[in-house]
Design an enzyme around this catalytic site. Structure first.
Site, mmCIF file in Angstrom:
data_model
loop_
_atom_site.group_PDB
_atom_site.id
_atom_site.type_symbol
_atom_site.label_atom_id
_atom_site.label_comp_id
_atom_site.label_asym_id
_atom_site.label_seq_id
_atom_site.Cartn_x
_atom_site.Cartn_y
_atom_site.Cartn_z
ATOM 1 N N LYS A 79 0.851 -1.187 0.000
ATOM 2 C CA LYS A 79 0.000 0.000 0.000
ATOM 3 C C LYS A 79 0.888 1.238 0.000
ATOM 4 O O LYS A 79 1.901 1.291 0.702
ATOM 5 C CB LYS A 79 -0.907 -0.023 1.240
ATOM 6 C CG LYS A 79 -1.923 1.113 1.310
ATOM 7 C CD LYS A 79 -2.800 0.958 2.549
ATOM 8 C CE LYS A 79 -3.854 2.049 2.642
ATOM 9 N NZ LYS A 79 -4.717 1.880 3.833
ATOM 10 N N SER A 154 -9.671 1.732 2.993
ATOM 11 C CA SER A 154 -8.857 2.559 2.119
ATOM 12 C C SER A 154 -7.821 1.780 1.318
ATOM 13 O O SER A 154 -7.226 2.297 0.385
ATOM 14 C CB SER A 154 -8.134 3.615 2.963
ATOM 15 O OG SER A 154 -7.229 3.006 3.874
ATOM 16 N N SER A 178 -9.833 -0.767 7.107
ATOM 17 C CA SER A 178 -9.252 -0.546 5.779
ATOM 18 C C SER A 178 -8.524 -1.740 5.179
ATOM 19 O O SER A 178 -8.132 -1.697 4.017
ATOM 20 C CB SER A 178 -8.297 0.655 5.817
ATOM 21 O OG SER A 178 -9.012 1.853 5.944
#
EC number: 6.3.5.7
Length: 486
Positions: A79, A154, A178
């Site tokens: 990420k 997210s 997330s």
């Protein structure tokens, strides 16, 4: 012939160890997959083919010399909230569009030591604030199961790239769901460790008392392999807990006979889709068939307050953490004025997106004089009550079972203009962050061709227990083996 991009970590490791494939071959297959699918899926912010092939070559040399670990030569993604030395780290924000960190996050160093191969950095909601990956300043990632739908957020890019077989595994961060929510939306295994189990050093902070790094994998066995690599104490992170790192693979024998599992009633609220409830009931039937006892009368009465608590505490911490982005030392800088204060104001106004600015304003308000006691302090008190309720429940149960989300993956743009509707996506995941508990989302079926996730919650630092339950469920089902047609 074996489809290399469909392999799990464990399967890839065996083939690499037996010298039936090379890391270079495995890496090239994933880079080709990325090149083919990225125009549609858009999971990656940055792809690093030269870095990946160089690391794959080094892995092959190590394997040839007999030096192979479970993640050696395995292609993975990170990420874009994790610092990578020499590789752009944007947090999917204009504020950090050209930021290249001078150091690695702790987990990045640990994966490098294991010999994992970095394919690239994945798209996300800006500064990890969102539930759909639509808040990225650059583009929206699409759900591999239906490209008209969001992948969740997210960490949407990290979930989507594993679901689309663009990477064998990935890392994300989880502040209020997330990792688990996009894992549910993309039908992969997504794990949020106990708070303090994995070092946050080098993770760009959103809410420091809630953030935790964890993996996306194709099954629970792979999840355990990644956790063995990244867990452990780090004195550079003040929230890292000096616990002995367990062997996460220990006890993954499919046997959960005698386990006591509780099902909190509050997680099946009025906004829960009945067809999701049906899938969770089916999953509970599987767990019962494996010999676990199921109690459906568990009550955690403060659960309905968790969303309000989160949206006071998380924005308050974000308000403080994001105050460092002023355009002076690094990141985006508005330089069309000679007035320092105007430059800082314009830098933040233009560098941050609307959702980030919304949360900064909420947090600043909650921390302001006259409101601190009424909002922030009160939220901390309710946080304690929520944690105490979980602790009481875990005196009776080995784990708690809930849906991961109250809804299915929704259409791109459907909730973008209604923040409250978007926030409601995380009602099942937020309480776990508030209490610092470990939790995993695993595939539990499909409704109208869209994935449903099952959430397994454990007591603090009982991470092995929920891994055992997840693995047992996957030994008895095949939902995690389903892949989207791309």
């Amino acid at each position: 012939m074996t489809d290399l991009v469909k392999l799990t970590i464990a399967q890839s490791h065996k083939l690499l160890k037996d010298r039936k494939i090379s890391s270079a071959e495995l890496t090239k297959a994933h880079l080709e997959r990325i090149e083919k699918l990225e125009p549609e899926i858009k999971a990656f912010m940055t792809v690093c083919p030269e870095t990946a092939l160089s690391q794959a070559e080094a892995a092959d040399k190590a394997i040839k010399q007999g030096d192979i670990r479970p993640l050696t030569g395995i292609p993975m993604a990170l990420k874009d909230v994790l610092c990578t030395k020499g590789i752009r780290t944007t947090c999917s924000s204009k504020m950090l569009e050209n930021f290249v960190p001078p150091y690695n996050a702790h987990v990045v160093d640990k994966l490098a030591k294991e010999g994992a191969v970095l394919l690239g950095k994945t798209n996300m909601d800006e500064f990890a604030m969102g539930s759909s990956t639509e808040n990225s300043a650059y583009f929206t990632t699409r759900n591999p199961w239906n490209t008209d739908k969001v992948p969740g957020g997210s960490s949407g890019g990290s979930a989507a790239c594993v679901a689309a077989s663009e990477a064998v595994f990935s890392l994300g961060s989880d502040t209020g769901g997330s990792i688990r929510q996009p894992a549910s939306f993309c039908s992969v295994t997504g794990y949020k460790p106990s708070y303090g189990m994995v070092s946050r050093y080098g993770l760009v902070a959103f809410a420091s008392s809630l953030d935790q790094i964890g993996p996306f994998t194709k099954d629970a066995m792979d999840c355990a392999l990644v956790m063995n690599a990244i867990a452990g104490f780090d004195d550079r992170d003040s929230t890292s807990v000096p616990q002995t790192v367990p062997d996460f693979n220990s006890g993954l024998d499919g046997n959960i006979k005698g386990f006591k599992l509780g099902v909190p009633k509050e997680y099946f609220s009025q906004n829960m889709r009945p067809d999701i409830t049906e899938k969770i009931n089916d999953a509970l039937g599987v767990l019962s068939g494996l010999g676990a006892s199921i109690d459906r009368e568990v009550s955690l009465p403060h659960t309905p307050y968790a969303l309000a608590v989160y949206y006071i505490l998380a924005p308050s911490e974000a308000s403080a953490n994001l105050s460092r982005y002023d355009g002076v030392k690094y990141g985006y800088s508005y330089n069309q004025t000679e007035n320092m204060w105007e430059a800082m104001e314009k830098t933040r106004a233009k560098g941050f997106g609307s959702e980030v600015k919304r949360r900064i304003m909420i947090g600043t308000y909650a921390l302001s004089a006259g409101y601190y006691d009424a909002w922030y302090v009160k939220a901390q008190k309710v946080r304690t009550l929520i944690s105490q309720e979980f602790n009481n429940a875990f005196e009776k149960y080995d784990a708690l079972i809930t849906p991961t989300t109250p809804n299915l993956p929704f259409s791109i743009g459907e909730k973008l203009n209604d923040p409250f509707e978007m926030y409601m996506c995380d009602t099942c995941t937020i309480p776990i962050n508030i209490a610092g508990l470990p939790a995993v989302s695993i595939p539990a079926g499909f409704v109208d061709g869209l994935p449903v996730g099952l959430q397994i919650i454990g007591k603090p630092f009982a991470d092995q227990t929920i891994m055992r339950i997840a693995h047992a469920f996957q030994c008895a089902t095949t939902w995690h083996k389903e892949t989207p047609r791309l």
